[in-house]
Design an enzyme around this catalytic site. Structure first.
Site, PDB file in Angstrom:
ATOM      1  N   GLU A  17     -11.932 -14.806  -4.121  1.00  0.00           N
ATOM      2  CA  GLU A  17     -11.731 -15.163  -2.671  1.00  0.00           C
ATOM      3  C   GLU A  17     -11.484 -13.641  -1.668  1.00  0.00           C
ATOM      4  OE1 GLU A  17      -9.355 -16.016  -4.913  1.00  0.00           O
ATOM      5  OE2 GLU A  17      -7.886 -13.372  -4.385  1.00  0.00           O
ATOM      6  N   LYS A  44      -6.416  -3.756  -7.763  1.00  0.00           N
ATOM      7  CA  LYS A  44      -7.329  -5.092  -8.498  1.00  0.00           C
ATOM      8  C   LYS A  44      -8.201  -5.008  -9.067  1.00  0.00           C
ATOM      9  CE  LYS A  44      -5.814  -7.401  -4.335  1.00  0.00           C
ATOM     10  NZ  LYS A  44      -5.561  -6.295  -3.160  1.00  0.00           N
ATOM     11  N   SER A  66      -0.856   1.562  -3.945  1.00  0.00           N
ATOM     12  CA  SER A  66      -2.441   0.607  -4.680  1.00  0.00           C
ATOM     13  C   SER A  66      -3.407   1.459  -4.339  1.00  0.00           C
ATOM     14  CB  SER A  66      -1.991  -0.819  -4.040  1.00  0.00           C
ATOM     15  OG  SER A  66      -1.701  -1.086  -2.795  1.00  0.00           O
TER      16      SER A  66
HETATM   17  C1  PLP Z   1      -4.629  -6.579  -2.201  1.00  0.00           C
HETATM   18  C2  PLP Z   1      -4.464  -5.380  -1.368  1.00  0.00           C
HETATM   19  C3  PLP Z   1      -3.223  -5.089  -2.005  1.00  0.00           C
HETATM   20  C4  PLP Z   1      -2.628  -6.646  -1.171  1.00  0.00           C
HETATM   21  O1  PLP Z   1      -2.115  -7.611  -2.931  1.00  0.00           O
HETATM   22  P1  PLP Z   1      -0.873  -7.863  -3.690  1.00  0.00           P
HETATM   23  O2  PLP Z   1      -1.147  -8.811  -4.313  1.00  0.00           O
HETATM   24  O3  PLP Z   1       0.066  -8.024  -3.079  1.00  0.00           O
HETATM   25  O4  PLP Z   1      -1.476  -6.332  -3.784  1.00  0.00           O
HETATM   26  C5  PLP Z   1      -2.118  -3.921  -1.651  1.00  0.00           C
HETATM   27  N1  PLP Z   1      -3.011  -2.803  -1.703  1.00  0.00           N
HETATM   28  C6  PLP Z   1      -3.840  -2.598  -1.878  1.00  0.00           C
HETATM   29  C7  PLP Z   1      -4.997  -1.671  -1.964  1.00  0.00           C
HETATM   30  C8  PLP Z   1      -4.778  -3.720  -1.922  1.00  0.00           C
HETATM   31  O5  PLP Z   1      -6.202  -4.264  -2.138  1.00  0.00           O
END
Ligand code: PLP
Length: 409
Positions: A122, A100, A389
């Site tokens: 948000e 993020k 992610s």
């Molecule tokens: C917010 C988040 C997501 C989902 O958001 P995307 O915009 O689909 O990437 C996925 N993995 C993590 C670790 C997140 O914090």
């Protein structure tokens, strides 16, 4: 007649000048938001062309955020699954613990260029809120984060982090008390304070130019992965896997590979308790075309167009709509979209922890779950890249209670 030349998937024509990805995207907002969006679009395109901006962005990505992230060979997972070779793109190693911050940083720099002194955001799982609060502290911007009251409870750790970073956290008590309601409140705030305030939207969603801008701030994930796999293996991967909430980490990884036909891609949505109404957040498995929060996409809605409630063990995937670029890639057949249920995600979470010494975010565990399904069916000389992610610190209490882990006494 000759057939029209197929358009490349990643091209300057997509989205078009109106922010449309084919049938999807656009800018469906009240008049009061039209002007700020127009202003944002112009400033973003100016920044994109400005070498000073690019230099500043690269500087902070390297020195503050911790890029580039590693592309790590998951040896034991690969061996145990007995099929394709598995690499993990380690976005979990970034400052604040998820991808993020790539976008939060980029947008904070845009906000500064526009002379804004206040940023709002948000948040679902709290990762975007933390990333936004972090860059706001770093640049001395005032910060307010809207978060559903339910999410505040299930992600308490991140609420504390945001407050420690100096942000105000507003629990949103309307409706289902999760991400959708938090977005509504953020949009309301933006309309009211647009002179001083930039809205740092947290995913590849919303009115134009957000889906395009957020994707571009995350494409560094795929740009790096591409270079890294070429260095390590001398060839492109066969399959990319990423979880899909709004779709930002997935489009970030996928985008630089879209014009490589040999690279297959699969986005993994939240299957929750299974594909039954209101038990999941798999928009490509039960959603239909509609408009929500500024854009046109696949949406979980009833026959009256009312937004359905959603469920997922991971707050970050628990949203009724998906980014318009994913909707387009889905309909073009370029990217496949699967889902993982809560149970499969939890299993994958534990498996990665035990086999690789990496505790993933529950969101990322959905991508790992799909990898566990597919890798054994692929040959040993094929390569999978899984986008990790985020890291799972925020989720350990929740997972502990799900699996009945007791404190030693
Ligand atoms: C917010 C988040 C997501 C989902 O958001 P995307 O915009 O689909 O990437 C996925 N993995 C993590 C670790 C997140 O914090």
């Amino acid at each position: 007649m000759t057939a029209p030349t197929p358009q490349p998937f990643a091209s300057p024509e997509i989205p078009d000048a109106q922010g449309r990805f084919g049938l999807f995207g656009g800018r469906y907002v009240p008049e009061t938001l039209w002007f700020p969006l127009q202003q944002l679009e112009e400033e973003y395109f100016r920044a994109q062309q400005d070498p000073e901006f690019q230099k500043e962005l690269s500087y902070y990505l390297r020195e503050f955020v911790g890029r580039p992230t590693r592309l790590y060979l998951a040896e034991r997972l690969t061996k145990e699954l007995g099929g394709a070779k598995i690499y993990l793109k380690r976005e979990d190693l970034l400052h604040t613990g998820a991808h993020k911050i790539n976008n939060a940083l980029g947008q904070a720099l845009i906000a500064k260029r526009m002379g804004k002194t206040r940023v709002i955001g948000e948040t679902g799982a709290g990762q975007h809120g933390v990333a936004t609060a972090t860059v706001a502290a770093m640049f001395g911007l005032q910060c307010v984060i809207y978060m559903g009251a339910v999410d505040c409870e299930r992600q308490a750790l991140n609420v504390y982090r945001m407050k420690m970073l100096g942000a105000e956290v507003v629990p949103v008590k309307a409706g289902q008390r999760t991400l959708k309601e938090a977005v509504n409140e953020a949009m309301r705030d933006w309309v009211t304070h647009v002179r001083s305030t930039h809205y740092i939207l947290g995913t590849a969603y919303g009115a134009h130019p957000y889906p395009l801008m957020v994707r571009n701030f995350h494409r560094i994930i795929g740009d790096e992965a591409r270079q890294q796999i070429l260095e390590k293996e001398g060839r492109l991967p066969d399959l990319l896997l990423a979880c899909v909430g709004g779709g930002s980490n997935a489009i970030g990884l996928f985008y630089p590979f879209l014009n490589d036909p040999s690279v297959r891609m699969c986005g993994v949505e939240a299957g929750g308790l299974g594909i039954l109404p209101e038990q999941h957040a798999a928009r490509f498995h039960g959603g239909s075309l509609g408009v929500l929060q500024g854009t046109r996409s696949y949406i979980l809605q009833d026959t009256f167009g009312q937004i359905q409630s959603t469920h997922s063990v991971s707050a970050g995937l628990d949203y009724a709509a998906v980014g318009p670029e994913h909707a387009w890639l889905h309909d073009q057949g370029r990217v496949e979209y699967a889902y993982a249920t809560d149970d499969k995600a939890l299993e994958a979470f534990m498996r990665l922890a035990r086999l690789e010494g990496i505790i993933p975010a529950l969101e990322s565990a959905h991508a790992v779950a799909e990898c566990i399904e597919r890798a054994p069916k692929m040959s040993k000389d094929e390569i999978i890249i899984v986008n990790l992610s985020g890291r799972g610190d925020k989720d350990v209490a929740q997972v502990a209670s799900k699996i009945g882990l007791q404190m030693p006494t």
